[in-house]
Design an enzyme around this catalytic site. Structure first.
Site, PDB file in Angstrom:
ATOM      1  CE  LYS A  23      -1.586   1.906   3.977  1.00 26.15           C
ATOM      2  NZ  LYS A  23      -1.339   3.340   4.176  1.00 26.15           N
ATOM      3  CG  ASN A  24       2.393   2.704   3.509  1.00 20.47           C
ATOM      4  OD1 ASN A  24       1.217   3.018   3.245  1.00 20.47           O
ATOM      5  ND2 ASN A  24       2.811   2.482   4.729  1.00 20.47           N
ATOM      6  CB  CYS A 117      -5.394  11.454  11.180  1.00 19.71           C
ATOM      7  SG  CYS A 117      -3.756  10.751  11.145  1.00 19.71           S
ATOM      8  NE  ARG A 122       0.776  11.345   9.835  1.00 16.83           N
ATOM      9  CZ  ARG A 122       0.247  10.280   9.231  1.00 16.83           C
ATOM     10  NH1 ARG A 122      -0.960   9.898   9.542  1.00 16.83           N
ATOM     11  NH2 ARG A 122       0.889   9.649   8.277  1.00 16.83           N
ATOM     12  CG  ASP A 306       3.028   1.776   9.572  1.00 18.61           C
ATOM     13  OD1 ASP A 306       3.362   1.905   8.389  1.00 18.61           O
ATOM     14  OD2 ASP A 306       2.763   2.737  10.307  1.00 18.61           O
ATOM     15  NE  ARG A 398      -6.849   4.978   4.349  1.00 14.11           N
ATOM     16  CZ  ARG A 398      -5.811   5.375   5.090  1.00 14.11           C
ATOM     17  NH1 ARG A 398      -5.946   5.552   6.391  1.00 14.11           N
ATOM     18  NH2 ARG A 398      -4.654   5.610   4.550  1.00 14.11           N
TER      19      ARG A 398
HETATM   20  C1  EPZ Z   1       4.535   6.994   6.165  1.00 12.13           C
HETATM   21  O1  EPZ Z   1       3.817   8.114   6.650  1.00 12.13           O
HETATM   22  C2  EPZ Z   1       3.538   5.851   6.138  1.00 12.13           C
HETATM   23  N1  EPZ Z   1       2.439   6.210   5.249  1.00 12.13           N
HETATM   24  C3  EPZ Z   1       2.989   5.593   7.534  1.00 12.13           C
HETATM   25  O2  EPZ Z   1       2.151   4.448   7.450  1.00 12.13           O
HETATM   26  C4  EPZ Z   1       4.165   5.257   8.452  1.00 12.13           C
HETATM   27  O3  EPZ Z   1       3.675   5.087   9.766  1.00 12.13           O
HETATM   28  C5  EPZ Z   1       5.177   6.412   8.421  1.00 12.13           C
HETATM   29  O4  EPZ Z   1       5.608   6.639   7.068  1.00 12.13           O
HETATM   30  C6  EPZ Z   1       6.402   6.135   9.266  1.00 12.13           C
HETATM   31  O5  EPZ Z   1       7.024   4.970   8.820  1.00 12.13           O
HETATM   32  C7  EPZ Z   1       2.624   6.091   3.917  1.00 12.13           C
HETATM   33  O6  EPZ Z   1       3.687   5.687   3.461  1.00 12.13           O
HETATM   34  C8  EPZ Z   1       1.453   6.435   3.059  1.00 12.13           C
HETATM   35  P1  EPZ Z   1       6.807  10.393   8.002  1.00 12.13           P
HETATM   36  P2  EPZ Z   1       4.488   9.601   6.558  1.00 12.13           P
HETATM   37  O7  EPZ Z   1       6.777  11.574   7.126  1.00 12.13           O
HETATM   38  O8  EPZ Z   1       5.234   9.698   5.297  1.00 12.13           O
HETATM   39  C9  EPZ Z   1       7.053  13.765  11.320  1.00 12.13           C
HETATM   40  C10 EPZ Z   1       0.175   3.234   7.680  1.00 12.13           C
HETATM   41  O9  EPZ Z   1      -0.396   2.780   8.683  1.00 12.13           O
HETATM   42  N2  EPZ Z   1       7.057  14.700  10.186  1.00 12.13           N
HETATM   43  O10 EPZ Z   1       7.964   9.454   7.956  1.00 12.13           O
HETATM   44  O11 EPZ Z   1       3.425  10.580   6.849  1.00 12.13           O
HETATM   45  C11 EPZ Z   1       5.685  13.139  11.514  1.00 12.13           C
HETATM   46  O12 EPZ Z   1       4.850  13.975  12.296  1.00 12.13           O
HETATM   47  C12 EPZ Z   1       0.747   4.630   7.709  1.00 12.13           C
HETATM   48  O13 EPZ Z   1       0.361   2.601   6.604  1.00 12.13           O
HETATM   49  C13 EPZ Z   1       7.288  16.048  10.414  1.00 12.13           C
HETATM   50  O14 EPZ Z   1       7.466  16.474  11.549  1.00 12.13           O
HETATM   51  O15 EPZ Z   1       5.498   9.510   7.792  1.00 12.13           O
HETATM   52  C14 EPZ Z   1       5.997  11.845  12.229  1.00 12.13           C
HETATM   53  O16 EPZ Z   1       6.157  12.081  13.621  1.00 12.13           O
HETATM   54  C15 EPZ Z   1       0.475   5.337   9.043  1.00 12.13           C
HETATM   55  N3  EPZ Z   1       7.283  16.903   9.368  1.00 12.13           N
HETATM   56  C16 EPZ Z   1       7.335  11.443  11.634  1.00 12.13           C
HETATM   57  O17 EPZ Z   1       7.899  12.640  11.045  1.00 12.13           O
HETATM   58  C17 EPZ Z   1       7.079  16.481   8.073  1.00 12.13           C
HETATM   59  O18 EPZ Z   1       7.110  17.318   7.147  1.00 12.13           O
HETATM   60  C18 EPZ Z   1       7.209  10.357  10.578  1.00 12.13           C
HETATM   61  O19 EPZ Z   1       6.529  10.896   9.505  1.00 12.13           O
HETATM   62  C19 EPZ Z   1       6.846  15.112   7.855  1.00 12.13           C
HETATM   63  C20 EPZ Z   1       6.855  14.230   8.920  1.00 12.13           C
END
Ligand code: EPZ
Length: 418
Positions: A23-24, A117, A122, A306, A398
């Site tokens: 999915k990701n 969310c 986020r 995850d 989803r």
């Molecule tokens: C991806 O989300 C995945 N989603 C998430 O999976 C997964 O939990 C996450 O990576 C971490 O591995 C998809 O790939 C669609 P991040 P993403 O940007 O890209 C902070 C699932 O269940 N951050 O690595 O949104 C953020 O708040 C989903 O499949 C900032 O501060 O994750 C978080 O604490 C849930 N500023 C951390 O980094 C930013 O601009 C990780 O976020 C971006 C992120």
């Protein structure tokens, strides 16, 4: 789509299950097709609601999308860069990948973003930092609509304060046609990023270093079409591995990449789970005494956040007190309240939770707050005595293709409420 999943717990699962495309990876690969000038065919596309939503967004951009069995045929040759402000854009977090893809293709994008969310806020500050570094101007109006534009996108060095998956992917796509070289430092290393880089390079891009903490993108003038097969979903695979460890006599999980699951496999070995690894499969033999363990979630290749809630459900069956520290989303413990309703004994002191086992879980009414909480409740329902009803099941659909059918084929007593 039915809103509830019902489970009659206490039955031993057995048999074989095949893992679907990731999915990701899929939610990045689909928006990335707007960078191509001709047809892109993607294989092993999971049949999940996020894919439908992203395909509809592509169609709103005048991109042709046809699904034939397990593959999507996408023709972006007549694409129009319209403003993405309709509801289906704001409902789906991954729609933010259209920011980097459309900025990269047209040097301009107008898009409305979803709010925070259950995982807490986020933010997308790192994504925007990358776009600005490439020379784009970012405007945000009172309706939450971003307008990002640039006369020219110039390659540059971008350091990510945190190895954000989304920011790494979005900046990579925005830099594809930039003039000169872009280097993303402290980039995320997730396999889904590597999969996207492989597809982009098949289309004619010049991306190197994906999977490491430094990704180099040399700008090119255009991208052609390609054929691409999505990598297996390591989180879906992890979900069935934990289900097998919790509820199966013997279960074989096929179409996996063991290397992507090292963090989980290592922890399950510590918990005394018996596993036999093949080249692209794993067989779990259940019914051993589960040991309490300590887990700390980390960016890849560390233990995946995850999978945190799934281990939370599983460790209710471990003798002793287990501990899970969540370093990515400190709020990601809502599932614990639901498990405690079923008789678990979990104490949350964010960003840590303590799980005391062994608990005999009892079926009751519970609610999925998100995709992975929903999966944890399915595990708990399979373990529990009696009937468990999971509401808000749409979260689960989803990210898990045909999960009810796959589990029924493994002897689970599970059905959707019509
Ligand atoms: C991806 O989300 C995945 N989603 C998430 O999976 C997964 O939990 C996450 O990576 C971490 O591995 C998809 O790939 C669609 P991040 P993403 O940007 O890209 C902070 C699932 O269940 N951050 O690595 O949104 C953020 O708040 C989903 O499949 C900032 O501060 O994750 C978080 O604490 C849930 N500023 C951390 O980094 C930013 O601009 C990780 O976020 C971006 C992120």
């Amino acid at each position: 789509m039915s809103e509830k999943i019902i489970i009659e717990g206490g039955y031993e699962l057995e048999g074989e299950v095949r893992i679907s495309g990731a999915k990701n990876a899929t939610v990045a690969l689909i928006p990335a097709t707007v960078l191509a000038s001709s047809v892109v065919t993607i294989y092993d596309v999971p049949d999940i609601s996020d894919v439908e939503a992203l395909s509809d967004i592509l169609r709103s951009l005048n991109v042709e999308v046809n699904r034939q069995k397990d593959h999507l045929i996408i023709d972006p040759s007549k694409i129009k860069n319209i403003d993405l402000v309709q509801d289906n854009v704001t409902k789906l977090r991954a729609s933010y990948y259209f920011m980097g893809a459309l900025l990269g293709r047209f040097k301009k994008v107008k898009i409305k973003m979803p709010g925070g969310c259950f995982l807490g806020p986020r933010p997308i500050d790192l994504h925007l930092k990358g776009f600005k570094a490439l020379g784009a101007e970012v405007k945000l109006d009172d309706d939450g609509i971003y307008e990002i534009s640039a006369n020219e996108l110039l390659g540059t060095n971008i350091y990510l304060d945190f190895p954000s998956v989304g920011a790494t992917i979005n900046i990579m796509m925005a830099a594809i046609f930039a003039n000169g070289r872009t280097v993303i430092e402290n980039s995320a290393k997730e396999p889904e990023i590597v999969d996207l880089a492989i597809m982009l390079n098949k289309m004619g891009a010049k991306v190197r270093g994906a999977g490491t903490d430094e990704i180099i993108i040399d700008g090119v003038s255009s991208l052609g079409g390609c054929f691409h097969e999505i990598i297996p979903d390591r989180i879906e695979a992890g979900t069935y591995i934990v289900i097998a460890a919790a509820c199966a006599k013997k279960m074989k999980i096929t179409n996996i990449i063991p290397h992507h699951l090292e963090g989980l496999i290592s922890k399950l070995e510590d918990a005394n789970v018996a596993m036999e690894l093949g080249d692209d499969s794993i067989t779990i033999v259940g019914n051993k005494e589960i040991k309490a363990i300590k887990i700390k979630t980390q960016p890849y290749p560390g233990f995946a956040t995850d999978l945190q809630s799934l281990l939370g459900a599983f460790l209710t069956q471990a003798k002793g007190v287990s501990m899970i520290e969540e370093t990515i989303y400190p709020e990601r413990f809502k599932y614990c309240e639901e498990l405690n309703k079923m008789g678990a004994n979990i104490k949350v002191k964010s960003p840590v939770c303590f799980i005391e086992g062994v608990s005999q879980l009892k079926g009751t009414e519970v609610s999925a707050t998100d995709l992975r909480c929903g999966a944890a409740l399915i595990i708990a329902g399979l373990l529990a005595k009696g009937t468990t009803t999971i509401s808000n099941a749409y979260h689960i659909y989803r990210g898990y293709e045909n999960i009810v059918e796959k589990l029924r084929n493994l002897n689970a007593r599970i059905w959707e409420e019509k």
